[in-house]
Design an enzyme around this catalytic site. Structure first.
Site, short mmCIF file in Angstrom:
data_model
loop_
_atom_site.label_atom_id
_atom_site.label_comp_id
_atom_site.label_asym_id
_atom_site.label_seq_id
_atom_site.Cartn_x
_atom_site.Cartn_y
_atom_site.Cartn_z
CG ASP A 21 -1.91 1.05 1.31
OD1 ASP A 21 -1.69 2.12 0.69
OD2 ASP A 21 -2.93 0.85 1.98
CB SER A 40 -5.21 14.36 -13.38
OG SER A 40 -6.48 14.53 -13.99
CE1 TYR A 61 -7.90 11.57 -9.15
CE2 TYR A 61 -8.49 13.29 -10.70
CZ TYR A 61 -7.85 12.10 -10.43
OH TYR A 61 -7.16 11.45 -11.42
CE LYS A 79 -4.32 12.21 -9.59
NZ LYS A 79 -3.29 11.15 -9.47
P1 NAD Z 1 -7.50 2.50 -11.65
O1 NAD Z 1 -8.39 2.74 -10.50
O2 NAD Z 1 -8.04 1.79 -12.84
O3 NAD Z 1 -6.20 1.73 -11.18
C1 NAD Z 1 -5.48 2.19 -10.05
C2 NAD Z 1 -4.65 1.05 -9.49
O4 NAD Z 1 -3.99 1.56 -8.32
C3 NAD Z 1 -5.51 -0.13 -9.03
O5 NAD Z 1 -4.95 -1.35 -9.48
C4 NAD Z 1 -5.49 -0.03 -7.51
O6 NAD Z 1 -5.61 -1.28 -6.85
C5 NAD Z 1 -4.15 0.64 -7.27
N1 NAD Z 1 -4.11 1.34 -5.97
C6 NAD Z 1 -5.07 2.13 -5.44
N2 NAD Z 1 -4.69 2.54 -4.22
C7 NAD Z 1 -3.48 2.01 -3.98
C8 NAD Z 1 -2.59 2.06 -2.90
N3 NAD Z 1 -2.90 2.73 -1.78
N4 NAD Z 1 -1.40 1.41 -2.99
C9 NAD Z 1 -1.08 0.70 -4.11
N5 NAD Z 1 -1.91 0.59 -5.16
C10 NAD Z 1 -3.10 1.24 -5.11
O7 NAD Z 1 -6.94 3.94 -12.07
P2 NAD Z 1 -6.29 4.46 -13.45
O8 NAD Z 1 -7.36 5.07 -14.25
O9 NAD Z 1 -5.44 3.41 -14.03
O10 NAD Z 1 -5.41 5.67 -12.89
C11 NAD Z 1 -4.00 5.56 -12.62
C12 NAD Z 1 -3.48 6.93 -12.24
O11 NAD Z 1 -3.74 7.86 -13.30
C13 NAD Z 1 -4.14 7.52 -10.99
O12 NAD Z 1 -3.20 8.23 -10.24
C14 NAD Z 1 -5.18 8.48 -11.57
O13 NAD Z 1 -5.51 9.49 -10.67
C15 NAD Z 1 -4.46 8.98 -12.79
N6 NAD Z 1 -5.36 9.49 -13.83
C16 NAD Z 1 -6.34 8.70 -14.36
C17 NAD Z 1 -7.20 9.24 -15.33
C18 NAD Z 1 -8.31 8.44 -15.95
O14 NAD Z 1 -9.06 9.02 -16.76
N7 NAD Z 1 -8.48 7.15 -15.67
C19 NAD Z 1 -7.03 10.56 -15.75
C20 NAD Z 1 -6.02 11.33 -15.19
C21 NAD Z 1 -5.20 10.78 -14.23
#
Ligand code: NAD
Length: 255
Positions: free
Chosen positions: A58, A138, A151, A155
């Site tokens: 974590d 983001s 959120y 970011k």
């Molecule tokens: P997701 O929720 O699909 O995957 C996130 C992964 O992180 C999951 O496998 C989860 O188990 C893991 N995770 C969560 N908390 C955790 C912790 N405390 N320790 C270790 N692992 C942990 O998210 P995503 O869409 O793949 O996003 C990945 C990153 O990109 C994030 O930081 C998100 O904020 C950023 N992001 C995503 C988007 C989008 O549109 N999906 C846009 C901008 C930024």
């Protein structure tokens, strides 16, 4: 030989980054709080002929993050790239937020990134070989999004940390950058779509469709679109770039 740690690598953007960095030739230490998903991605990389190990844990737990870096070094001999990708989202207006909501959001998205920065920096400085630290920001780190205020705040925080760390770590040959995706088709956006639906009165998939109207390139982003930028940030072509939070969003937020 380069080793990358990818947090939140079990699914979504993190998984695509882990697969891409492995195919670029990095050994990849795949982290996730969900160990089974990290193990599945590790196996996927190995099946494709790459080198990978699972370093579950974590990111909100500082000792666990330092342990992940130690395990990566034990497996592959060094840590040269840290991708602090793990993050969470939640849709709520600022007026509705509880202390627990705010705390959880900052624990994962800000504290988690700081622990990754620290653990990677200590290891890279000890190695004396420089390195690359890359974090997930983001478009919500460039423009405050309504109902995603806390959120967005995390970011914006990642951008600030990226700039400060770039200055602090430059003397050690470490560059620090962030990637800023837009609307990526992952489980995170499924959750955002579902929670936004409660505010907009939209059915499943409709909120994402509405928000996608903002995308200049006219299609939702794939995790692989993001992984391509991270590949660049992790490789030698970005050696002269530091302190940047690069938007890759199909043209939603133009900075
Ligand atoms: P997701 O929720 O699909 O995957 C996130 C992964 O992180 C999951 O496998 C989860 O188990 C893991 N995770 C969560 N908390 C955790 C912790 N405390 N320790 C270790 N692992 C942990 O998210 P995503 O869409 O793949 O996003 C990945 C990153 O990109 C994030 O930081 C998100 O904020 C950023 N992001 C995503 C988007 C989008 O549109 N999906 C846009 C901008 C930024």
């Amino acid at each position: 030989m380069s080793t990358a740690v990818v947090t939140g690598g079990g699914r979504g953007i993190g998984r695509a980054i882990a697969l891409r960095l492995a195919s670029d030739g990095h050994a990849v230490a795949v982290n996730d709080v969900d160990k089974a998903t990290a193990e599945a991605v590790t196996a996927e990389i190995a099946e494709a002929g790459g080198r990978a190990a699972t370093v579950a844990g974590d990111v909100t737990d500082r000792d666990a993050v330092f342990g992940m870096v130690e395990s990566a070094v034990a497996a592959f001999g060094s840590v040269d790239v840290m991708v602090a990708n793990a993050g969470i989202a939640q849709v709520k207006t600022l007026r509705e937020l509880t202390a627990a909501d705010l705390q959880r959001m900052f624990e994962v998205n800000v504290f988690g990134v700081v622990w990754c920065l620290q653990a990677a920096a200590e290891q890279m400085i000890a190695q004396g070989t420089g390195g690359k630290i890359i974090s997930a920001a983001s478009i919500a780190g460039h423009s405050g999004f309504d109902r995603l205020g806390h959120y967005s705040a995390t970011k914006f925080g990642v951008r600030a940390l990226t700039q400060a760390a770039a200055k602090e770590l430059a003397p050690h040959g470490i560059t620090v950058n962030a990637y800023c995706p837009g609307i990526v088709d992952t489980a995170m956006w499924e959750l955002i779509d579902d929670q936004l639906g409660g505010y907009l009165g939209t059915a499943k998939g409709e909120a994402m469709k509405q928000y996608s109207q903002l995308i200049t390139l006219g299609r939702v982003q794939t995790p692989e679109d993001v992984a391509g930028l991270v590949s660049y940030l992790a490789g030698p072509d970005s050696n002269y770039m530091t302190g940047q939070s690069v938007v890759i969003d199909g043209g939603i937020v133009m900075v």
